[in-house]
Write a protein that holds these residues in place. Structure first.
Motif, PDB file in Angstrom:
ATOM      1  N   THR A   1      -0.338 -12.833   2.412  1.00 31.96           N
ATOM      2  CA  THR A   1       1.006 -13.135   1.924  1.00 31.96           C
ATOM      3  C   THR A   1       1.222 -14.643   1.844  1.00 31.96           C
ATOM      4  OG1 THR A   1       1.885 -13.016   4.173  1.00 31.96           O
ATOM      5  CG2 THR A   1       1.981 -11.002   2.853  1.00 31.96           C
TER       6      THR A   1
ATOM      7  N   HIS B   1       3.701 -17.956   1.959  1.00 28.29           N
ATOM      8  CA  HIS B   1       4.934 -18.388   2.621  1.00 28.29           C
ATOM      9  C   HIS B   1       5.342 -19.808   2.284  1.00 28.29           C
ATOM     10  CE1 HIS B   1       5.436 -14.785   5.108  1.00 28.29           C
ATOM     11  NE2 HIS B   1       4.126 -14.735   5.041  1.00 28.29           N
TER      12      HIS B   1
ATOM     13  N   VAL C   1       2.119  -5.167   6.105  1.00 23.38           N
ATOM     14  CA  VAL C   1       3.225  -4.914   5.166  1.00 23.38           C
ATOM     15  C   VAL C   1       3.231  -3.413   4.879  1.00 23.38           C
ATOM     16  CG1 VAL C   1       2.925  -7.210   4.140  1.00 23.38           C
ATOM     17  CG2 VAL C   1       1.870  -5.231   3.050  1.00 23.38           C
ATOM     18  N   PRO C   2       4.309  -2.886   4.271  1.00 28.37           N
ATOM     19  CA  PRO C   2       4.317  -1.453   3.950  1.00 28.37           C
ATOM     20  C   PRO C   2       3.221  -1.091   2.948  1.00 28.37           C
ATOM     21  CG  PRO C   2       6.518  -2.426   3.759  1.00 28.37           C
ATOM     22  CD  PRO C   2       5.570  -3.556   3.947  1.00 28.37           C
TER      23      PRO C   2
ATOM     24  N   GLN D   1      -0.870 -10.395   6.969  1.00 23.53           N
ATOM     25  CA  GLN D   1       0.178  -9.724   7.727  1.00 23.53           C
ATOM     26  C   GLN D   1       0.147  -8.226   7.463  1.00 23.53           C
ATOM     27  OE1 GLN D   1       3.429 -12.310   6.100  1.00 23.53           O
ATOM     28  NE2 GLN D   1       4.074 -12.398   8.232  1.00 23.53           N
TER      29      GLN D   1
ATOM     30  N   MET E   1      -0.286  -1.500   5.870  1.00 20.96           N
ATOM     31  CA  MET E   1      -1.581  -2.068   5.483  1.00 20.96           C
ATOM     32  C   MET E   1      -1.575  -3.565   5.757  1.00 20.96           C
ATOM     33  SD  MET E   1      -1.377  -2.499   1.310  1.00 20.96           S
ATOM     34  CE  MET E   1      -0.120  -3.523   0.552  1.00 20.96           C
TER      35      MET E   1
ATOM     36  N   GLY F   1       6.601 -14.222   1.461  1.00 14.56           N
ATOM     37  CA  GLY F   1       6.260 -12.828   1.711  1.00 14.56           C
ATOM     38  C   GLY F   1       5.550 -12.152   0.554  1.00 14.56           C
ATOM     39  N   ASP F   2       5.454 -12.818  -0.588  1.00 12.07           N
ATOM     40  CA  ASP F   2       4.751 -12.246  -1.744  1.00 12.07           C
ATOM     41  C   ASP F   2       3.276 -11.995  -1.409  1.00 12.07           C
ATOM     42  OD1 ASP F   2       7.005 -12.341  -3.305  1.00 12.07           O
ATOM     43  OD2 ASP F   2       6.416 -14.137  -4.432  1.00 12.07           O
ATOM     44  N   VAL F   3       2.772 -10.841  -1.839  1.00 17.54           N
ATOM     45  CA  VAL F   3       1.353 -10.518  -1.660  1.00 17.54           C
ATOM     46  C   VAL F   3       0.579 -11.065  -2.859  1.00 17.54           C
ATOM     47  CG1 VAL F   3      -0.333  -8.655  -1.438  1.00 17.54           C
ATOM     48  CG2 VAL F   3       1.913  -8.439  -0.342  1.00 17.54           C
TER      49      VAL F   3
ATOM     50  N   PRO G   1       4.957  -3.868  -2.228  1.00 16.05           N
ATOM     51  CA  PRO G   1       5.119  -4.229  -0.813  1.00 16.05           C
ATOM     52  C   PRO G   1       5.137  -5.737  -0.622  1.00 16.05           C
ATOM     53  CG  PRO G   1       3.320  -2.665  -1.120  1.00 16.05           C
ATOM     54  CD  PRO G   1       3.745  -3.115  -2.490  1.00 16.05           C
ATOM     55  N   ARG G   2       5.882  -6.187   0.387  1.00 14.68           N
ATOM     56  CA  ARG G   2       5.917  -7.613   0.694  1.00 14.68           C
ATOM     57  C   ARG G   2       6.225  -7.780   2.175  1.00 14.68           C
ATOM     58  NH1 ARG G   2       8.559 -10.712  -2.462  1.00 14.68           N
ATOM     59  NH2 ARG G   2       9.282 -12.054  -0.806  1.00 14.68           N
ATOM     60  N   ALA G   3       5.912  -8.957   2.650  1.00  8.59           N
ATOM     61  CA  ALA G   3       6.160  -9.219   4.065  1.00  8.59           C
ATOM     62  C   ALA G   3       7.609  -9.590   4.266  1.00  8.59           C
ATOM     63  CB  ALA G   3       5.261 -10.343   4.561  1.00  8.59           C
TER      64      ALA G   3
ATOM     65  N   PRO H   1      10.204  -1.653  -1.108  1.00  7.14           N
ATOM     66  CA  PRO H   1       8.819  -1.835  -0.657  1.00  7.14           C
ATOM     67  C   PRO H   1       7.800  -1.008  -1.455  1.00  7.14           C
ATOM     68  CG  PRO H   1       9.927  -0.241   0.737  1.00  7.14           C
ATOM     69  CD  PRO H   1      10.939  -0.691  -0.265  1.00  7.14           C
TER      70      PRO H   1
END
Lengths: 396, 190
Positions: free
Chosen positions: A5, A7, A17-18, A15, A1, A55-57, B188-190, B184
């Motif tokens: 995120t 950074h 991400v899973p 981005q 999906m 990377g945190d959403v 989930p995270r990048a 994940p």
């Protein structure tokens, strides 16, 4: 999906991400139809809140459709539309039983709870997309979100109700409502509200609904002050008016009965103490700039009430403890016990008693979320609330 | 540090308790040499329910980090399988004391260099707030090689482990599940 995120300072990206999945029995997965950028997201954007990881959403104001439900969830059904409170609450612990949902003792995973216990003395509650102090849960500025304890928080929305009229049940509407409730408003009261961002505006509306005789709105942006004026507030523009003198004059020298700090840790101002805070924050000596709160405490009448919905994360200094004690002020604060107010506020929206859409200034596809953050941060006069639409494709 | 509230109601504590004052995981192996680690949490469930759950040792792996499974051998003995694929340990324990709805204590009997005693104690919380659960673990020796093995098996020091295990126990007993935001799937995270 796709997801927004974090950074680093002023670095957010959309981005791939899973997808999230059901992990615990009471979970649900929500396909998000609308999500918003909150003023408190700017504290993350400006990197004022510790324990963020690259990377945190992000995102804690969101709603959508239930697409998957855990085996232990007997409340939600696939296909229901729900608004998700930003506070994750189990509904069963000591705090939830007392409707202090923002104190839930079970939603912050044990691996992260210890960090906030070191910082605050007790472990904080879990929340979506708001650092690892509150659990490291992924946020809702995304196509999908996993919602833990989804048999407690999500608010089921009747058919035919537009997203935009109910989305703010997730945070800013109950936050403004609780901020006004914390003012313990009595007939004849004057309530002064610092900050005409979304929470301040909803505080103004709520205070008037609760019977305040007069609400004074304090900000420096004419666009935001104009929204406050439409709600019925008296205006003080701190860019060209000394606030304490103005409040004293407006109240015949008594001072406001209740004062609300709807600004929080990144207060702007042009006074000496604010410059001092700014310099110290810039060199990493303090985390919180408390100019608005100092002014709140000095302006409030003797025996008055101070309400703090604005977010603070760490420590401050030059705190006017003398004024607080000598004037006998009552201070009430805290993250919002969203679940406590959900039913009541939904009904008030459906009954047309609360206007929730007047502050929306921007509607963007999720892919343009970084631009939404930039606008909300840098063009505050014209950017009052940004809604993101994950299912819309980007417009180029 | 305030240590007095925890064991004052206990008449025959098999272990003395020294409370840890930190949970940041900074303690080194040397810090825990021969030390007794105890922590308490309030769980809003009746004593009898919590005792009953823990008396079946097979349940303990549901909230104790690093414990893959506990096989019940008989009413007094159990076999613990601890660690992950990189570092696996197996040891047997025997129950040394039980008091119905109040206390379970056990100790290692074979299969490990990590000789230890542990107990879970259950007391009524003041004001009808459920049960105060105190976990205490005492290692005969934790420095050097043994301390390194502990660190490899559990990926955290004993104090942090006691704190996190108890929080998970509270979550499990009050809500029926253990909160997680592990990527994940859960987050989930990048």
């Amino acid at each position: 999906m796709r997801a927004l995120t974090w950074h680093g300072k002023h670095d957010v990206r959309v981005q791939t991400v899973p997808d999230p999945a059901i992990v615990n029995p009471r979970d649900a997965i929500i396909e998000i139809s609308s999500t918003a950028i909150c003023g408190s997201d700017l504290h993350l954007y400006d990197h004022y809140i510790p324990t963020m990881k690259s990377g945190d959403v992000l995102g804690h104001e969101f709603m959508g459709t239930v697409v998957e439900v855990g085996a232990g969830n007997r409340k939600l059904k696939i296909g229901q539309r729900v608004v998700v409170p930003f506070v994750i609450a189990c509904g069963q612990c000591f705090f939830c039983q007392r409707q202090q949902y923002a104190g839930c003792d079970n939603s912050n995973p044990s691996e992260t709870a210890g960090m906030s216990e070191l910082l605050y003395g007790h472990a904080m509650t879990g929340a979506f997309g708001y650092s690892h102090l509150t659990g490291g849960y992924a946020g809702g500025q995304a196509h999908y979100a996993r919602v833990p304890f989804a048999d407690v928080g999500p608010i089921v929305i009747p058919e035919g109700v537009e997203d935009e009229t109910v989305l703010f049940l997730s945070d800013i509407l109950p936050t403004g409502w609780m901020a006004a409730e914390n003012c313990a408003i009595e007939p004849g009261d004057t309530v002064a509200v610092w900050g005409c961002g979304p929470v301040g505006l909803f505080t103004i509306q709520s205070a008037l609904l609760m019977g305040a005789e007069r609400v004074i709105a304090i900000d420096e942006h004419p666009g935001r002050l104009a929204l406050a004026q439409k709600l019925g507030a008296v205006l003080v523009n701190f860019a060209n008016t000394p606030v304490r003198e103005a409040l004293a004059e407006l109240t015949g020298g008594i001072g406001p009965d209740a004062c609300v700090d709807a600004v929080g840790m990144e207060a702007h101002g042009h006074s000496v103490d604010n410059v001092y805070d700014h310099v110290k924050a810039a060199v990493g000596l303090v985390t919180d700039r408390t100019h608005a709160l100092r002014q709140v405490i000095l302006a409030c009448r003797k025996g008055g009430r101070v309400s703090i919905p604005g977010v603070y994360g760490g420590f401050t200094d030059k705190f006017p403890i003398g004024a607080l004690m000598e004037k006998g002020l009552t201070v009430r604060s805290g993250q919002t016990h969203v679940q406590k107010y959900s039913d009541k506020l939904l009904q008030m929206i459906l009954d047309g008693k609360i206007d929730t859409t007047f502050l929306i200034s921007h509607r963007l596809p999720l892919e343009q979320a970084p631009e939404g953050y930039r606008l909300f941060k840098q063009e505050q006069n014209s950017t009052t609330k940004v809604i993101l639409k994950p299912q819309q494709s980007a417009v180029h | 540090m305030a240590t007095e509230p925890v064991l004052t109601a206990t008449t025959e504590a098999p272990l003395s308790v020294q409370h840890s004052s930190t949970e940041d995981g900074a303690a080194s192996a040397e810090d825990t040499e021969g030390e007794v680690i105890g922590r308490s949490v309030t769980v809003d469930r009746p004593r009898s329910e919590l005792y009953g759950f823990c008396r079946d040792f097979a349940h303990l792996s549901r909230f104790m980090a690093g414990v893959r499974r506990v096989e019940v051998l008989d009413s007094q003995h159990a076999r613990w399988v601890v660690g992950d694929a990189d570092e696996l340990a197996v040891w047997d324990t025997e129950v040394v004391e039980t008091r119905a709805d109040a206390l379970i204590a056990w100790r290692t009997v074979s299969g490990t260099e990590l000789l230890h005693r542990a107990q879970l104690e259950f007391r009524d919380a003041a004001g009808g707030r459920g049960t105060v659960v105190t976990a205490t673990i005492s290692y005969e020796q934790t420095g050097g090689r043994v301390g390194e093995m502990l660190a490899r098996l559990f990926h955290r020091d004993p104090r942090t482990r006691a704190y996190q295990d108890l929080r998970r126990f509270k979550q499990l007993m009050e809500t029926g599940e253990v909160a997680t935001a592990a990527p994940p799937n859960a987050a989930p995270r990048a």
